[in-house]
Design a protein around this motif. Structure first.
Motif, mmCIF file in Angstrom:
data_model
loop_
_atom_site.group_PDB
_atom_site.id
_atom_site.type_symbol
_atom_site.label_atom_id
_atom_site.label_comp_id
_atom_site.label_asym_id
_atom_site.label_seq_id
_atom_site.Cartn_x
_atom_site.Cartn_y
_atom_site.Cartn_z
ATOM 1 N N UNK A 1 31.485 61.237 28.559
ATOM 2 C CA UNK A 1 32.099 60.727 27.330
ATOM 3 C C UNK A 1 32.224 59.207 27.392
ATOM 4 N N UNK A 2 32.389 58.593 26.214
ATOM 5 C CA UNK A 2 32.534 57.145 26.153
ATOM 6 C C UNK A 2 33.807 56.682 26.857
ATOM 7 N N UNK A 3 34.888 57.433 26.695
ATOM 8 C CA UNK A 3 36.143 57.045 27.346
ATOM 9 C C UNK A 3 36.043 57.187 28.856
ATOM 10 N N UNK A 4 35.341 58.226 29.309
ATOM 11 C CA UNK A 4 35.177 58.420 30.753
ATOM 12 C C UNK A 4 34.309 57.303 31.344
ATOM 13 N N UNK A 5 33.262 56.904 30.640
ATOM 14 C CA UNK A 5 32.421 55.800 31.108
ATOM 15 C C UNK A 5 33.236 54.514 31.191
ATOM 16 N N UNK A 6 34.072 54.296 30.180
ATOM 17 C CA UNK A 6 34.922 53.099 30.193
ATOM 18 C C UNK A 6 35.834 53.109 31.410
ATOM 19 N N UNK A 7 36.445 54.259 31.696
ATOM 20 C CA UNK A 7 37.342 54.347 32.842
ATOM 21 C C UNK A 7 36.631 54.128 34.165
ATOM 22 N N UNK A 8 35.410 54.666 34.293
ATOM 23 C CA UNK A 8 34.640 54.482 35.529
ATOM 24 C C UNK A 8 34.342 53.004 35.772
ATOM 25 N N UNK A 9 33.948 52.299 34.705
ATOM 26 C CA UNK A 9 33.601 50.891 34.866
ATOM 27 C C UNK A 9 34.835 50.028 35.111
ATOM 28 N N UNK A 10 35.941 50.332 34.464
ATOM 29 C CA UNK A 10 37.147 49.547 34.699
ATOM 30 C C UNK A 10 37.619 49.702 36.142
ATOM 31 N N UNK A 11 37.522 50.912 36.674
ATOM 32 C CA UNK A 11 37.871 51.107 38.076
ATOM 33 C C UNK A 11 36.927 50.370 39.000
ATOM 34 N N UNK A 12 35.638 50.374 38.650
ATOM 35 C CA UNK A 12 34.647 49.671 39.470
ATOM 36 C C UNK A 12 34.872 48.161 39.430
ATOM 37 N N UNK A 13 35.168 47.616 38.247
ATOM 38 C CA UNK A 13 35.386 46.175 38.133
ATOM 39 C C UNK A 13 36.612 45.735 38.924
ATOM 40 N N UNK A 14 37.595 46.625 39.066
ATOM 41 C CA UNK A 14 38.750 46.288 39.898
ATOM 42 C C UNK A 14 38.332 46.094 41.347
ATOM 43 N N UNK A 15 37.405 46.923 41.814
ATOM 44 C CA UNK A 15 36.874 46.760 43.173
ATOM 45 C C UNK A 15 36.023 45.496 43.277
ATOM 46 N N UNK A 16 35.269 45.191 42.221
ATOM 47 C CA UNK A 16 34.444 43.975 42.230
ATOM 48 C C UNK A 16 35.332 42.742 42.327
ATOM 49 N N UNK A 17 36.487 42.781 41.649
ATOM 50 C CA UNK A 17 37.395 41.633 41.684
ATOM 51 C C UNK A 17 37.838 41.330 43.103
ATOM 52 N N UNK A 18 38.031 42.365 43.910
ATOM 53 C CA UNK A 18 38.424 42.161 45.305
ATOM 54 C C UNK A 18 37.281 41.525 46.084
ATOM 55 N N UNK A 19 36.072 42.018 45.853
ATOM 56 C CA UNK A 19 34.896 41.442 46.529
ATOM 57 C C UNK A 19 34.692 39.990 46.131
ATOM 58 N N UNK A 20 34.911 39.678 44.837
ATOM 59 C CA UNK A 20 34.654 38.330 44.329
ATOM 60 C C UNK A 20 35.626 37.306 44.861
ATOM 61 N N UNK A 21 36.779 37.734 45.390
ATOM 62 C CA UNK A 21 37.733 36.774 45.926
ATOM 63 C C UNK A 21 37.122 35.951 47.046
ATOM 64 N N UNK A 22 36.225 36.560 47.802
ATOM 65 C CA UNK A 22 35.577 35.837 48.907
ATOM 66 C C UNK A 22 34.312 35.125 48.444
ATOM 67 N N UNK A 23 33.516 35.777 47.588
ATOM 68 C CA UNK A 23 32.227 35.193 47.191
ATOM 69 C C UNK A 23 32.369 34.135 46.104
ATOM 70 N N UNK A 24 33.237 34.433 45.098
ATOM 71 C CA UNK A 24 33.419 33.502 43.982
ATOM 72 C C UNK A 24 34.903 33.303 43.711
ATOM 73 N N UNK A 25 35.567 32.481 44.479
ATOM 74 C CA UNK A 25 37.005 32.262 44.261
ATOM 75 C C UNK A 25 37.280 31.800 42.831
ATOM 76 N N UNK A 26 38.315 32.370 42.245
ATOM 77 C CA UNK A 26 38.702 31.988 40.888
ATOM 78 C C UNK A 26 38.100 32.852 39.796
#
Length: 755
Positions: free
Chosen positions: A664-689
């Motif tokens: 579903x569209x809502x389920x896809x949205x939830x999957x990506x929002x959860x994934x982007x939260x993990x990306x934000x942690x990774x980006x703290x080291x690679x791209x500060x800010x």
């Protein structure tokens, strides 16, 4: 003489030669001595002594010990006396314990019954320890008013007298069930418990006021059990007053600064401590902030425990000093029936409800509207309600999102006109619409909802807050569409809407809500770091389909394998593939697919079929034709089940099952929002800010990223970009060209500084 062998005889003898004397005062259990079995020869003395089997010990905690422990640990609480009052009113101890003591422990029938006795004993002991003699005597009187002097039986707690059938059968008129229910606190009993209590007191079922018979009852009715107002230890009012006095003088009441461990189950209190909640005030605040699924964050705290704890918190709000959001209360099977869309809705005049359930007063139905057209119209309707329904049917060909936006906007106008302006839709003039626009900018508090609930909820409200200028523009565009339709059909003679341009301004799409090339590196690194498996492969397929094909979220979840075909270039078939689908505005477009995207989709399809073989997805998915199989699939069999829906929160909504296993569209949205939260942690080291950007990102960011990359790849060619993006206007595609700073940066670089 034939000698027959002597046969051993078994006789029963007392264990002790001193048997207890038999008297009428001796309990039956003490009149017979304990016996042992002895084997004897007929001519000899006993030679084998067989001891009687030992008495079987009762398993579990001794009766009453649980109550002793609970009272010793926490003392007599206010909820204890409310529990005792419920039992005195005839509620089964187990039901009363579930309602009033559920925050402390779970009790079965045996434990709850024993707790009643232990609580009575503890109250008497507490009373005996009072220093003031007058207060001690008053407390004894209060307790005796409830229980009777000394230890009373359950029958004596709620005494009744039975009327003799031979006596006169003239009795006072029976109370209705509604009148009977008013004798109790609103949240004290369920409806089924009230009916049981009514039948126990009057021997008949509750009647409506219109059917109540005040005449003399029949002889059959005269045999029912009828309570006396002054039976044995006073009326119910006296008992409640006595319990209230005991509660005020002998029980502990919670305060906001009290530790949670002093009031709720130790195991649950430890779970709250682990999330930083230590006091009752913090507990109430934490639950309000976390929402209806707060208990999912605590191990061992399910929906039932959560409901019992919240009921106690609601009862204790005045003492704690904070209020609990009642809409967060988990539903029960008794008071939350499965929701059905086919279930008729009862219209409530003056209520803020969705357009479909709005009550239209006869005087405001538009039959005699000031701007009504002639006696006939092409819609063949006579009221505003019928006209609006015809309009809703006419816009069904638009996208579901547009239909919902239009319906919501016209619903707000209709409610405002009927409930606030007291005018029919066909009476509205220019001044009315300008007043409506001001209303949108600052709706009154009773029009604004504080929580997200389904539209069937009584807590639903049309707004979440003041409307911005863009929201007002979209609302007026929908209203303008409606009134143009009614004017064109002849239902209205004039169209007073300011042509939908009120507050209109040039809309600048924020095309910079996208990922720069460097910002895609943390996305790639986070995905690669995930453990290999179906979920990782599905996420790769989602990202590539959105980012390399520029598909919208709704387009991606509706795509099937039948839409992917071989691509023909220069009139020759190739090994490349393309996807053809209908997008926004019902515009068809064809987009080539990269080979990496096709491989990711195939790997995801293989996972789907393997899950079917492992019986983790329904067998029927295996029987589907490839052309009907969705490109993006669910991986959890639970998402395929029918869900009736209970309660009024969005997560309680009914689910009809999943026939093809599409994501579903809502389920896809939830999957990506959860994934982007993990990306934000990774980006703290690679791209500060850059953390905030990833936390704001959504599926549409990949579409904007695709647009920027296409515009750059075609050297600013907007025609190709427009075809790939499916824009209706070339001006929309041009926004991405304007956002390209290459030429502007080059021009600025050539400037010669003045100093």
């Amino acid at each position: 003489m034939d000698r027959t062998p002597t046969r051993p005889l078994q006789v029963r003898t007392p264990l002790s030669s001193k048997a207890p004397s038999m008297s009428l005062e001796t309990p039956p259990s003490a009149r017979l001595p304990r016996l042992e079995t002895v084997a004897m020869d007929a001519d000899e003395s006993p030679f084998i002594k067989e001891p009687a089997p030992p008495t079987r010990k009762r398993r579990g905690r001794p009766k009453g010990s649980f109550g002793k422990i609970l009272i010793a640990e926490t003392g007599i609480q206010q909820s204890d006396l409310v529990f005792l009052r419920a039992v005195a009113e005839g509620v089964p101890p187990k039901s009363a314990a579930e309602r009033y003591l559920g925050h402390r422990a779970s009790m079965d029938t045996r434990t709850a019954t024993a707790y009643v006795e232990q609580l009575q004993a503890a109250l008497r002991m507490t009373i005996e320890q009072l220093a003031d003699a007058d207060e001690r005597d008053r407390a004894k009187e209060a307790l005796d008013a409830v229980l009777g002097p000394g230890q009373q039986t359950q029958e004596q707690i709620a005494p009744q007298t039975i009327r003799d059938p031979q006596q006169s059968c003239t009795t006072p008129p029976l109370a209705t069930l509604e009148e009977f229910a008013q004798r109790f606190d609103p949240d004290m009993y369920t409806e089924s418990e009230l009916i049981d209590l009514y039948q126990a007191e009057y021997g008949v079922t509750g009647e409506s006021p219109g059917s109540r018979n005040t005449s003399t009852h029949s002889s059959a009715q005269a045999e029912v059990v009828i309570p006396e107002a002054d039976a044995i230890y006073g009326s119910r009012v006296d008992r409640l007053a006595a319990l209230r006095w005991l509660s005020d003088h002998l029980s502990r009441k919670p305060v906001g600064s009290d530790p949670c461990s002093s009031w709720i189950e130790p195991r649950i209190a430890e779970q709250f401590t682990s999330v930083g909640v230590s006091t009752l005030a913090q507990l109430l605040t934490w639950i309000n902030q976390r929402g209806s699924q707060w208990y999912g964050q605590l191990a061992g705290c399910g929906k039932t425990r959560a409901r019992r704890l919240m009921l106690w918190l609601i009862d204790s709000e005045d003492d704690i000093g904070l209020s609990l959001n009642k809409s967060l209360l988990p539903p029960t099977a008794d008071n939350n029936r499965p929701f059905s869309a086919d279930q008729p809705h009862v219209e409530t005049p003056g209520a803020l409800v969705p357009l479909e359930h709005l009550s239209w007063p006869l005087e405001l139905d538009g039959r005699h509207g000031e701007f009504r057209g002639g006696p006939t119209n092409t819609l063949y309707v006579h009221t505003d309600r019928e006209a609006v329904q015809k309009w809703l049917t006419s816009i069904e060909e638009k996208s579901p999102a547009t239909v919902e936006s239009y319906r919501r906007s016209v619903g707000r106008l209709t409610m405002w006109a009927i409930l606030e302006r007291r005018r029919a839709l066909s009476d509205l003039g220019h001044d009315d619409f300008r007043a409506f626009i001001e209303f949108l900018r600052n709706p009154p508090n009773h029009w604004v909802g504080k929580t997200t609930v389904m539209q069937i909820s009584e807590e639903w409200r049309p707004f979440r807050g003041p409307q911005g200028e863009e929201s007002i523009r979209l609302t007026m565009a929908a209203v303008s569409n409606l009134f143009k339709f009614l004017h064109k059909s002849g239902y209205l003679s004039q169209n007073a809407v300011p042509d939908g341009r009120v507050g209109r301004r040039e809309v600048q799409m924020d095309v910079m809500r996208s990922f720069a090339n460097e910002e895609l590196d943390p996305v790639r690194a986070t995905l690669e770091a995930m453990p290999d498996g179906p979920r990782k492969r599905r996420l790769r397929a989602i990202i590539l389909l959105l980012q390399t094909a520029g598909m919208r979220r709704s387009e991606a979840v509706n795509a099937t394998w039948g839409q992917i075909t071989s691509m023909r270039i220069d009139n020759s078939l190739t090994s490349n593939h393309q996807i053809k689908f209908t997008g926004k505005g019902r515009r068809e477009r064809t987009v080539p697919l990269q080979q990496g995207t096709i491989e990711a989709l195939r790997a995801h399809y293989d996972d789907r079929m393997k899950l079917v073989e492992e019986k983790k997805l329904p067998k029927k998915y295996e029987e589907m034709e490839l052309k009907d199989t969705p490109l993006l699939s669910i991986l959890d069999e639970r998402l395929t089940r029918y869900k009736p829906g209970r309660g009024q929160r969005p997560h309680d909504a009914p689910r009809n099952g999943n026939d093809n296993g599409a994501l579903s569209a809502s389920r896809l949205h939830g999957l990506l929002k959860g994934f982007f939260s993990e990306v934000a942690i990774t980006a703290q080291e690679q791209l500060p800010g850059s953390t905030d950007a990833y936390l704001k990102a959504s599926a549409h960011w990949f579409r904007h990223t695709f647009a920027h990359q296409v515009v750059h790849g075609t050297d600013g060619g907007v025609v190709v970009a427009q075809a790939l993006l499916g824009h209706a206007s070339l001006a929309t595609t041009g926004l991405y060209v304007k956002a390209n700073m290459t030429e502007r940066a080059a021009a600025i670089a050539k400037l010669k500084p003045a100093v």
